[in-house]
Write an enzyme that holds these catalytic residues in place. Structure first.
Site, PDB file in Angstrom:
ATOM      1  CG  ASP A 140      -1.874  -1.154   1.277  1.00  0.00           C
ATOM      2  OD1 ASP A 140      -2.224  -1.658   0.188  1.00  0.00           O
ATOM      3  OD2 ASP A 140      -2.260  -1.564   2.377  1.00  0.00           O
ATOM      4  CE  LYS A 141       0.330   8.581  -1.024  1.00  0.00           C
ATOM      5  NZ  LYS A 141      -0.676   9.667  -1.153  1.00  0.00           N
TER       6      LYS A 141
END
Length: 309
Positions: A140-141
């Site tokens: 995830d970012k």
């Protein structure tokens, strides 16, 4: 027709009997009507063959979804610094910083890990299309840490198969809300799309099998430092599972507390260890990404808070 993204999924035991359009709509960020259109255009293949939207998924089915170009797309190399843990002619192992998106998506074609990789590497695997060259798995970012990228198709297939067989070691560390009493435990709960909010994942009865093992590393006044090993790779798995047992990751804007005590840029979740068989050397390799500054600072704050009591 220009294919910009290629998504590969595998039918599992809990998917048996689901319509292919229902199955894909639950797994992907696309509506059922859009999925149906892709199927009718021959862009969805099951075991290499075209199917109808009514096709019933079977265990071990290989489902390939090809996303065609909707607009003129150009993913350009960008001179973005990379923290490289290891590199050879087959793979590159990266310590991804918090805040970096892994691959481009509509509306966000720059500043991603892929842009940086295209600048650094002459070749990347092309299996996943224009938007995700070399990307075998993702973080995830706002999750930092170690991930591996394939430089050629042979390496990509080897790593993908290892992930599919659940033989890749994926060990994370997280700081969660609340104090976990037991020393270790397991969370075995199926994960799928949230029935109302399609951008979120959730523990749902008809979701896909997911298993997370965790153990406590350190306890604080109101928080716990944990190690989590995932045996499956569902979207947002650790974040969803820890929230499900009442201990969401600190700083998680989606699954965490609405009121955040600490001013973090995202969840305190770090991919610490990644282990796999090298695609061509055939030897087991394990890589560890050191804790980033944001994580160590938070640990220092929590230890100081604990010492004051």
């Amino acid at each position: 027709m220009n294919i910009v993204d290629r998504i590969v999924l595998q039918g599992e035991k809990e998917d048996e009997g689901k319509r292919i359009d229902v199955f894909l709509a639950s797994e992907l960020d696309y509506s059922r009507s859009y999925i149906k259109k892709l199927i009718e255009e021959g862009l969805v293949l099951v075991n290499g063959k075209n199917v109808k939207p009514s096709y019933k998924v079977k265990e071990d089915d290989e489902v390939i979804v090809n996303i065609k170009e909707a607009e003129k797309i150009e993913v350009v190399p960008e001179n973005i610094p990379l923290d490289i843990l290891y590199e050879d002619e087959d793979i590159i192992v990266i310590n991804k910083p918090q805040g970096m998106v892994v691959h481009p998506a509509p509306g966000n074609y720059s500043g991603t890990l892929v842009n940086a990789l295209l600048y650094h590497c002459k070749n990347l695997s092309g299996i996943n299309g224009i938007l995700r060259p070399g990307i075998v798995h993702r973080l995830d970012k706002d999750t930092s840490g170690v991930m591996v990228v394939a430089k050629n198709d042979k390496a990509h297939m080897s790593l993908s198969n290892q992930i599919k067989e659940r033989s890749v070691l994926k060990k994370y560390v997280a700081i969660v809300e609340g104090v976990i009493k037991e020393e270790e435990g397991k969370i075995e709960a199926p994960i799928g799309r949230h029935p109302v909010d399609r951008k979120r994942m959730a523990v749902v009865q008809d979701g896909r099998y997911a298993l997370t093992l965790y153990k406590v590393l350190e306890r604080f006044k109101n928080n716990t430092f944990v190690e989590a090993t995932i045996k499956t790779g569902r979207t947002h798995q650790i974040r969803v599972h820890l929230s499900y047992i009442g201990h969401p990751v600190v700083g998680d804007p989606v699954y965490g507390y609405k009121k955040q005590k600490f001013k973090l840029e995202g969840q305190a979740l770090h991919s610490k260890v990644l282990g796999f068989i090298h695609p061509t050397k055939g030897v087991y390799m394990e890589f560890e990404a050191p804790l980033p500054d944001y994580f160590t600072r938070l640990l220092e704050i929590l230890r100081a808070e604990k010492d004051r009591d």
